[in-house]
Design a protein around this motif. Sequence first.
Motif, PDB file in Angstrom:
ATOM      1  N   LEU A 160      31.304 -63.833 -51.709  1.00 27.55           N
ATOM      2  CA  LEU A 160      30.747 -63.984 -53.064  1.00 27.55           C
ATOM      3  C   LEU A 160      31.546 -64.996 -53.880  1.00 27.55           C
ATOM      4  CD1 LEU A 160      29.780 -60.329 -54.035  1.00 27.55           C
ATOM      5  CD2 LEU A 160      28.250 -62.266 -53.629  1.00 27.55           C
ATOM      6  N   TYR A 161      32.863 -65.005 -53.698  1.00 25.52           N
ATOM      7  CA  TYR A 161      33.718 -65.973 -54.404  1.00 25.52           C
ATOM      8  C   TYR A 161      33.348 -67.401 -53.994  1.00 25.52           C
ATOM      9  CZ  TYR A 161      37.845 -68.695 -55.585  1.00 25.52           C
ATOM     10  OH  TYR A 161      38.684 -69.662 -56.053  1.00 25.52           O
ATOM     11  N   PHE A 162      33.213 -67.634 -52.675  1.00 27.33           N
ATOM     12  CA  PHE A 162      32.860 -68.976 -52.210  1.00 27.33           C
ATOM     13  C   PHE A 162      31.446 -69.357 -52.669  1.00 27.33           C
ATOM     14  CE2 PHE A 162      36.305 -68.317 -49.079  1.00 27.33           C
ATOM     15  CZ  PHE A 162      37.020 -69.463 -49.365  1.00 27.33           C
ATOM     16  N   LEU A 163      30.538 -68.400 -52.714  1.00 30.71           N
ATOM     17  CA  LEU A 163      29.195 -68.681 -53.221  1.00 30.71           C
ATOM     18  C   LEU A 163      29.249 -69.045 -54.703  1.00 30.71           C
ATOM     19  CD1 LEU A 163      26.137 -68.713 -52.642  1.00 30.71           C
ATOM     20  CD2 LEU A 163      26.094 -66.325 -53.367  1.00 30.71           C
ATOM     21  N   PHE A 164      30.079 -68.339 -55.451  1.00 24.96           N
ATOM     22  CA  PHE A 164      30.260 -68.661 -56.869  1.00 24.96           C
ATOM     23  C   PHE A 164      30.783 -70.090 -57.044  1.00 24.96           C
ATOM     24  CE2 PHE A 164      33.178 -68.775 -60.534  1.00 24.96           C
ATOM     25  CZ  PHE A 164      32.244 -68.619 -61.553  1.00 24.96           C
ATOM     26  N   LEU A 165      31.736 -70.502 -56.210  1.00 24.81           N
ATOM     27  CA  LEU A 165      32.246 -71.871 -56.280  1.00 24.81           C
ATOM     28  C   LEU A 165      31.160 -72.896 -55.964  1.00 24.81           C
ATOM     29  CD1 LEU A 165      35.796 -71.599 -54.670  1.00 24.81           C
ATOM     30  CD2 LEU A 165      35.198 -71.810 -57.080  1.00 24.81           C
ATOM     31  N   VAL A 166      30.319 -72.592 -54.990  1.00 23.12           N
ATOM     32  CA  VAL A 166      29.232 -73.506 -54.634  1.00 23.12           C
ATOM     33  C   VAL A 166      28.264 -73.642 -55.805  1.00 23.12           C
ATOM     34  CG1 VAL A 166      27.197 -73.761 -53.151  1.00 23.12           C
ATOM     35  CG2 VAL A 166      29.399 -73.152 -52.155  1.00 23.12           C
ATOM     36  N   GLN A 213      32.324 -83.048 -54.148  1.00 24.96           N
ATOM     37  CA  GLN A 213      30.936 -83.292 -53.780  1.00 24.96           C
ATOM     38  C   GLN A 213      30.284 -81.952 -53.441  1.00 24.96           C
ATOM     39  OE1 GLN A 213      30.968 -86.037 -50.549  1.00 24.96           O
ATOM     40  NE2 GLN A 213      31.288 -87.812 -51.856  1.00 24.96           N
ATOM     41  N   LYS A 214      29.009 -81.842 -53.721  1.00 20.30           N
ATOM     42  CA  LYS A 214      28.312 -80.566 -53.527  1.00 20.30           C
ATOM     43  C   LYS A 214      28.335 -80.113 -52.075  1.00 20.30           C
ATOM     44  CE  LYS A 214      25.422 -81.527 -57.418  1.00 20.30           C
ATOM     45  NZ  LYS A 214      24.527 -82.542 -57.850  1.00 20.30           N
ATOM     46  N   GLU A 215      28.209 -81.027 -51.145  1.00 15.49           N
ATOM     47  CA  GLU A 215      28.172 -80.687 -49.727  1.00 15.49           C
ATOM     48  C   GLU A 215      29.520 -80.187 -49.237  1.00 15.49           C
ATOM     49  OE1 GLU A 215      27.283 -83.746 -50.898  1.00 15.49           O
ATOM     50  OE2 GLU A 215      25.114 -83.418 -50.937  1.00 15.49           O
ATOM     51  N   ILE A 216      30.603 -80.756 -49.743  1.00 13.46           N
ATOM     52  CA  ILE A 216      31.949 -80.352 -49.307  1.00 13.46           C
ATOM     53  C   ILE A 216      32.256 -78.927 -49.768  1.00 13.46           C
ATOM     54  CG2 ILE A 216      34.410 -80.819 -49.601  1.00 13.46           C
ATOM     55  CD1 ILE A 216      33.748 -83.771 -49.601  1.00 13.46           C
ATOM     56  N   THR A 217      31.779 -78.546 -50.918  1.00 11.59           N
ATOM     57  CA  THR A 217      32.024 -77.196 -51.421  1.00 11.59           C
ATOM     58  C   THR A 217      31.275 -76.160 -50.585  1.00 11.59           C
ATOM     59  OG1 THR A 217      32.016 -78.205 -53.608  1.00 11.59           O
ATOM     60  CG2 THR A 217      32.119 -75.827 -53.513  1.00 11.59           C
ATOM     61  N   MET A 218      30.103 -76.514 -50.057  1.00  9.91           N
ATOM     62  CA  MET A 218      29.323 -75.577 -49.256  1.00  9.91           C
ATOM     63  C   MET A 218      29.866 -75.427 -47.840  1.00  9.91           C
ATOM     64  SD  MET A 218      25.365 -76.186 -50.346  1.00  9.91           S
ATOM     65  CE  MET A 218      25.254 -77.810 -49.667  1.00  9.91           C
ATOM     66  N   LEU A 219      30.623 -76.390 -47.363  1.00 10.62           N
ATOM     67  CA  LEU A 219      31.083 -76.403 -45.977  1.00 10.62           C
ATOM     68  C   LEU A 219      31.888 -75.158 -45.583  1.00 10.62           C
ATOM     69  CD1 LEU A 219      30.897 -78.165 -43.468  1.00 10.62           C
ATOM     70  CD2 LEU A 219      33.029 -79.240 -44.164  1.00 10.62           C
ATOM     71  N   PRO A 220      32.917 -74.732 -46.334  1.00  8.00           N
ATOM     72  CA  PRO A 220      33.665 -73.541 -45.904  1.00  8.00           C
ATOM     73  C   PRO A 220      32.793 -72.289 -45.850  1.00  8.00           C
ATOM     74  CG  PRO A 220      34.830 -74.645 -47.687  1.00  8.00           C
ATOM     75  CD  PRO A 220      33.522 -75.329 -47.526  1.00  8.00           C
ATOM     76  N   LEU A 221      31.907 -72.132 -46.818  1.00  8.17           N
ATOM     77  CA  LEU A 221      31.032 -70.964 -46.844  1.00  8.17           C
ATOM     78  C   LEU A 221      30.091 -70.968 -45.637  1.00  8.17           C
ATOM     79  CD1 LEU A 221      30.055 -68.448 -48.360  1.00  8.17           C
ATOM     80  CD2 LEU A 221      28.431 -69.924 -49.545  1.00  8.17           C
ATOM     81  N   ILE A 222      29.513 -72.089 -45.333  1.00  7.77           N
ATOM     82  CA  ILE A 222      28.589 -72.184 -44.201  1.00  7.77           C
ATOM     83  C   ILE A 222      29.306 -71.926 -42.885  1.00  7.77           C
ATOM     84  CG2 ILE A 222      27.132 -73.788 -42.900  1.00  7.77           C
ATOM     85  CD1 ILE A 222      26.288 -74.983 -45.583  1.00  7.77           C
ATOM     86  N   VAL A 223      30.515 -72.461 -42.741  1.00 11.44           N
ATOM     87  CA  VAL A 223      31.281 -72.256 -41.509  1.00 11.44           C
ATOM     88  C   VAL A 223      31.622 -70.776 -41.324  1.00 11.44           C
ATOM     89  CG1 VAL A 223      33.515 -72.719 -40.403  1.00 11.44           C
ATOM     90  CG2 VAL A 223      32.199 -74.598 -41.382  1.00 11.44           C
ATOM     91  N   VAL A 224      32.091 -70.129 -42.370  1.00 10.77           N
ATOM     92  CA  VAL A 224      32.456 -68.710 -42.281  1.00 10.77           C
ATOM     93  C   VAL A 224      31.229 -67.856 -41.995  1.00 10.77           C
ATOM     94  CG1 VAL A 224      33.293 -66.742 -43.631  1.00 10.77           C
ATOM     95  CG2 VAL A 224      34.532 -68.894 -43.689  1.00 10.77           C
ATOM     96  N   LEU A 225      30.119 -68.100 -42.702  1.00 10.18           N
ATOM     97  CA  LEU A 225      28.897 -67.329 -42.475  1.00 10.18           C
ATOM     98  C   LEU A 225      28.371 -67.513 -41.057  1.00 10.18           C
ATOM     99  CD1 LEU A 225      26.933 -67.884 -45.811  1.00 10.18           C
ATOM    100  CD2 LEU A 225      28.280 -65.899 -45.133  1.00 10.18           C
ATOM    101  N   THR A 226      28.452 -68.731 -40.535  1.00  8.76           N
ATOM    102  CA  THR A 226      27.973 -69.006 -39.178  1.00  8.76           C
ATOM    103  C   THR A 226      28.827 -68.303 -38.139  1.00  8.76           C
ATOM    104  OG1 THR A 226      27.146 -71.156 -39.917  1.00  8.76           O
ATOM    105  CG2 THR A 226      27.412 -70.838 -37.548  1.00  8.76           C
TER     106      THR A 226
END
Length: 115
Positions: free
Chosen positions: A54-60, A72-85
Amino acid sequence: SKHRIVIPCLGHFKEEYEKVSKLYMNNKIRTTKYTLLNFIPRNLFEQFHRVANLYFLFLVVLNWVPLVEAFQKEITMLPLIVVLTIIAVKDGLEDYSKYKMDKQINNLLTKVYSR
């Protein structure tokens, strides 16, 4: 091969048991959490119950606001996407191994004891 032994104790309730048992599909064991249709939504629902995700989603979401944008918007989503995957793959593999064990147990020969 291994056998399961089922000992019904029906007695004088045999007719009632036969009527009621027709209402149920089967007695297969199912310990899996997911199906192919509900894997992605249910897995995401469970993962977003974790505070870190939820914290990483809030940052995104915060980074999509132009006044607060730090990266950049894509760089902020990268850690969340990697962890979720990674967690989704782990959960999927665990659930698949449960499915295989369930299938193995459900295909055992069964002996039914009847007087």
